[in-house]
Design a protein around this motif. Structure first.
Motif, PDB file in Angstrom:
ATOM      1  N   ILE A  53       0.815  -1.195   0.000  1.00  0.00           N
ATOM      2  CA  ILE A  53       0.000   0.000   0.000  1.00  0.00           C
ATOM      3  C   ILE A  53       0.860   1.260   0.000  1.00  0.00           C
ATOM      4  N   LYS A  54       1.782   1.359   0.917  1.00  0.00           N
ATOM      5  CA  LYS A  54       2.612   2.559   0.993  1.00  0.00           C
ATOM      6  C   LYS A  54       4.029   2.197   1.418  1.00  0.00           C
ATOM      7  N   GLY A  55       4.944   3.081   1.070  1.00  0.00           N
ATOM      8  CA  GLY A  55       6.306   2.947   1.547  1.00  0.00           C
ATOM      9  C   GLY A  55       7.122   1.884   0.849  1.00  0.00           C
ATOM     10  N   LEU A  56       6.648   1.369  -0.279  1.00  0.00           N
ATOM     11  CA  LEU A  56       7.365   0.316  -0.982  1.00  0.00           C
ATOM     12  C   LEU A  56       8.053   0.898  -2.213  1.00  0.00           C
ATOM     13  N   ASP A  57       9.382   0.840  -2.236  1.00  0.00           N
ATOM     14  CA  ASP A  57      10.159   1.319  -3.378  1.00  0.00           C
ATOM     15  C   ASP A  57      10.279   0.178  -4.378  1.00  0.00           C
ATOM     16  N   VAL A  58       9.501   0.244  -5.452  1.00  0.00           N
ATOM     17  CA  VAL A  58       9.460  -0.864  -6.402  1.00  0.00           C
ATOM     18  C   VAL A  58      10.729  -0.956  -7.238  1.00  0.00           C
ATOM     19  N   LEU A  59      11.578   0.057  -7.169  1.00  0.00           N
ATOM     20  CA  LEU A  59      12.838   0.010  -7.921  1.00  0.00           C
ATOM     21  C   LEU A  59      13.918  -0.761  -7.172  1.00  0.00           C
ATOM     22  N   LYS A  60      13.641  -1.113  -5.930  1.00  0.00           N
ATOM     23  CA  LYS A  60      14.591  -1.887  -5.143  1.00  0.00           C
ATOM     24  C   LYS A  60      14.019  -3.269  -4.872  1.00  0.00           C
ATOM     25  N   PRO A  61      14.855  -4.301  -4.909  1.00  0.00           N
ATOM     26  CA  PRO A  61      14.350  -5.653  -4.644  1.00  0.00           C
ATOM     27  C   PRO A  61      13.989  -5.826  -3.177  1.00  0.00           C
ATOM     28  N   LEU A  62      12.965  -6.623  -2.934  1.00  0.00           N
ATOM     29  CA  LEU A  62      12.641  -7.035  -1.581  1.00  0.00           C
ATOM     30  C   LEU A  62      13.524  -8.228  -1.210  1.00  0.00           C
ATOM     31  N   GLN A  63      14.229  -8.112  -0.119  1.00  0.00           N
ATOM     32  CA  GLN A  63      15.098  -9.189   0.336  1.00  0.00           C
ATOM     33  C   GLN A  63      14.304 -10.063   1.299  1.00  0.00           C
ATOM     34  N   MET A  64      13.977 -11.263   0.856  1.00  0.00           N
ATOM     35  CA  MET A  64      13.218 -12.171   1.711  1.00  0.00           C
ATOM     36  C   MET A  64      14.139 -13.250   2.244  1.00  0.00           C
ATOM     37  N   GLN A  65      14.157 -13.381   3.552  1.00  0.00           N
ATOM     38  CA  GLN A  65      15.008 -14.359   4.217  1.00  0.00           C
ATOM     39  C   GLN A  65      14.216 -15.638   4.502  1.00  0.00           C
ATOM     40  N   PHE A  66      14.849 -16.771   4.261  1.00  0.00           N
ATOM     41  CA  PHE A  66      14.256 -18.068   4.589  1.00  0.00           C
ATOM     42  C   PHE A  66      15.164 -18.783   5.581  1.00  0.00           C
ATOM     43  N   SER A  67      14.549 -19.474   6.535  1.00  0.00           N
ATOM     44  CA  SER A  67      15.341 -20.252   7.489  1.00  0.00           C
ATOM     45  C   SER A  67      14.588 -21.532   7.842  1.00  0.00           C
ATOM     46  N   VAL A  68      15.348 -22.553   8.212  1.00  0.00           N
ATOM     47  CA  VAL A  68      14.787 -23.839   8.606  1.00  0.00           C
ATOM     48  C   VAL A  68      15.060 -24.046  10.085  1.00  0.00           C
ATOM     49  N   HIS A  69      14.040 -24.526  10.824  1.00  0.00           N
ATOM     50  CA  HIS A  69      14.140 -24.722  12.266  1.00  0.00           C
ATOM     51  C   HIS A  69      13.671 -26.129  12.627  1.00  0.00           C
ATOM     52  N   GLN A  70      14.312 -26.707  13.619  1.00  0.00           N
ATOM     53  CA  GLN A  70      13.957 -28.049  14.080  1.00  0.00           C
ATOM     54  C   GLN A  70      12.647 -27.995  14.853  1.00  0.00           C
ATOM     55  N   GLY A  71      11.718 -28.887  14.517  1.00  0.00           N
ATOM     56  CA  GLY A  71      10.458 -28.991  15.239  1.00  0.00           C
ATOM     57  C   GLY A  71       9.357 -28.141  14.624  1.00  0.00           C
ATOM     58  N   ALA A  72       8.118 -28.386  15.078  1.00  0.00           N
ATOM     59  CA  ALA A  72       6.963 -27.597  14.658  1.00  0.00           C
ATOM     60  C   ALA A  72       6.773 -26.476  15.669  1.00  0.00           C
ATOM     61  N   LEU A  73       7.317 -25.287  15.353  1.00  0.00           N
ATOM     62  CA  LEU A  73       7.403 -24.201  16.316  1.00  0.00           C
ATOM     63  C   LEU A  73       6.291 -23.185  16.126  1.00  0.00           C
ATOM     64  N   THR A  74       5.890 -22.545  17.216  1.00  0.00           N
ATOM     65  CA  THR A  74       4.943 -21.438  17.161  1.00  0.00           C
ATOM     66  C   THR A  74       5.688 -20.162  16.764  1.00  0.00           C
ATOM     67  N   ALA A  75       4.924 -19.106  16.482  1.00  0.00           N
ATOM     68  CA  ALA A  75       5.540 -17.832  16.131  1.00  0.00           C
ATOM     69  C   ALA A  75       6.425 -17.323  17.264  1.00  0.00           C
ATOM     70  N   GLN A  76       5.974 -17.494  18.501  1.00  0.00           N
ATOM     71  CA  GLN A  76       6.767 -17.034  19.645  1.00  0.00           C
ATOM     72  C   GLN A  76       8.040 -17.867  19.792  1.00  0.00           C
ATOM     73  N   GLU A  77       7.930 -19.168  19.601  1.00  0.00           N
ATOM     74  CA  GLU A  77       9.113 -20.031  19.720  1.00  0.00           C
ATOM     75  C   GLU A  77      10.133 -19.739  18.627  1.00  0.00           C
ATOM     76  N   LEU A  78       9.661 -19.318  17.449  1.00  0.00           N
ATOM     77  CA  LEU A  78      10.581 -19.008  16.356  1.00  0.00           C
ATOM     78  C   LEU A  78      11.458 -17.803  16.670  1.00  0.00           C
ATOM     79  N   GLU A  79      10.950 -16.896  17.488  1.00  0.00           N
ATOM     80  CA  GLU A  79      11.714 -15.692  17.805  1.00  0.00           C
ATOM     81  C   GLU A  79      13.025 -16.021  18.519  1.00  0.00           C
TER      82      GLU A  79
END
Length: 472
Positions: free
Chosen positions: A148-174
């Motif tokens: 919606i706002k604040g996105l510079d389309v001329l710059k790439p979005l850097q998306m980070q991916f990571s793998v974690h052991q176990g089925a973790l909740t959002a809080q546990e992932l932190e």
């Protein structure tokens, strides 16, 4: 009017809280996007250095890739039949968006989200793009403002991916350490697209075009009452071979901060100037608009006979509502807005569906949008759970007018479970967004995450096919 709507919402909130130059020179001013993809090697991914499990590996490819393309995500060398969590995250300015999904690795130690179901997280089921469209604010699920706002389309979005052991909740992932990771670059403009800011008289915005002189089929893109410059659609469409003009009309640079009226001459001037550029084919110009932007597209086209060849309308209304439309110094009849039925929920969210629907009960033939005067081909897109107004019903009323006049050049796409704001492709789903008219609170757009994501993917491919066909 929009100013009245904004003040009414703020009152309700307060009440509840207390209780070349025009052608040649413009063409030469285009500059290729910095950092050409072919000139800079990028490491697609790797097992993260220093991690306690060096054998497991995650690959996301291709990288870079356009933001409306789905890369392949694959984890290899994992333990067999073991629970893992894959996390994705993007930081855009101050916004951190996170997605995650639980998987059980295969008997060969692999995880492929396009073949294996997510068993929990921000989405479930088999979906190779699930980690892309289900990005959310960790503290406020379902609330996204990335596109919606604040996105510079001329710059790439850097998306980070990571793998974690176990089925973790959002809080546990932190606090969980990753055992593998990689990065994906999501681009909005391809390496064969260049751009230029528009500062031409009263006109503002940004133009994207393929490399070369053209002339190219071209599209002018407008959004609605949130204001500002939103260029994601224009950038992605330019990557398909179109010259595009992302056209703001308020709340951007030196444009008016709030729309008290819609001056059609501004949009006619934008068409006239844009069509005069030598890279634009004036016989192959289309419009694209969301909400008020769709209304403007229809009305402007109706005033210009056959000069607009194709129009994509997201969540179009069939009457002049919210703000008066002005042409040659006179206002067209419109529905005066009343915010008496605006709903402020206890969690601080705003719903305007009853208010706008109530206003439409005051509609007359004089306030109706005379779409039948346009000679354009139309593609209508509407969510069936639109919580701003019933855009499916509005679309039906618009097509009825077209049919009565013998105009049958239209296609309608409606989507169950989708709301008002249907963004392109694989952008994060926005079913609630901060809106300036809601006093900084969240405005309910409607829809649910999964159905909204399906609507975005299907409709965007349909939009590209529509313009390729009608502007050929």
């Amino acid at each position: 009017m929009l100013q009245k709507l904004s003040s009414q919402i703020l009152f309700i909130i307060s009440h509840n809280i207390s209780a070349v130059n025009r052608r040649s020179s413009f063409l030469h001013s285009f500059k290729p996007r910095p950092g050409r993809l072919r000139d800079r090697p990028i490491s697609l991914c790797a097992t993260t250095a220093g991690l306690h499990n060096r054998s497991i590996h995650i690959d996301v490819s291709p990288s870079p890739c356009l933001a409306d393309h789905c890369p392949r995500i694959c984890v290899t060398s994992a333990k067999q039949n073991t629970d893992y969590t894959i996390k994705g995250s993007i930081k855009n300015g101050q916004n951190l968006l996170v997605s995650y999904a639980h998987f059980k690795s295969s008997s060969t130690g692999e995880i492929d989200p396009s073949q294996q179901p997510s068993l929990g997280g921000t989405y479930t089921g088999v979906d190779g793009a699930g980690l892309l469209w289900s990005l959310q604010f960790p503290e406020k699920p379902d609330h996204t403002v990335l596109s919606i706002k604040g996105l510079d389309v001329l710059k790439p979005l850097q998306m980070q991916f990571s793998v974690h052991q176990g089925a973790l909740t959002a809080q546990e992932l932190e606090s969980s350490g990753a055992i593998a990771g990689c990065q994906l670059e999501r681009m909005f403009v391809s390496e064969d697209v260049e751009s230029q800011e528009v500062l031409e008289g009263s006109l503002r915005g940004i133009i994207f075009k393929p490399l070369g002189k053209g002339p190219f089929p071209s599209v002018i893109d407008m959004y609605g009452t949130a204001g500002g410059l939103k260029a994601t659609r224009a950038a992605l469409l330019a990557s398909c071979g179109f010259a595009t003009y992302a056209l703001p009309f308020f709340a951007y640079q030196d444009l008016v901060k709030m729309v008290s009226e819609v001056n059609l001459e501004y949009f006619q001037e934008a068409w006239s100037w844009f069509s005069s550029q030598e890279f634009v084919d004036p016989a192959r110009i289309g419009f694209m608009g969301t909400s008020m932007g769709a209304m403007i597209s229809i009305v402007t086209s109706s005033m210009m006979s056959d000069k607009v060849r194709a129009i994509v309308c997201y969540a179009a209304n069939h009457h002049h509502v919210l703000a008066p439309v002005k042409l040659r110094g006179e206002h067209l009849p419109f529905i005066e807005y009343s915010g008496d039925l605006i709903e402020l929920r206890e969690n601080g969210e705003i719903n305007v569906l009853k208010a706008i629907t109530g206003n439409l009960n005051n509609a007359t033939e004089k306030t109706a949008i005379q779409i039948e005067k346009s000679k354009a081909h139309f593609l209508f897109i509407a969510g069936e759970d639109d919580q701003i107004y019933n855009s499916k019903d509005c679309t039906s009323k618009l097509t009825e007018r077209l049919n009565r006049s013998g105009h049958h050049k239209h296609t309608v796409l409606t989507y169950p479970g989708a709301g008002h704001l249907i963004d392109p492709g694989l952008l994060p789903v926005s079913i609630k967004t901060r809106h300036p008219l809601a006093g900084g609170l969240y405005l309910i757009n409607g829809g649910n995450l999964e159905d909204q994501a399906k609507a975005q993917q299907h409709s965007w491919e349909s939009v590209k096919d529509f313009f390729k066909d009608k502007l050929a």
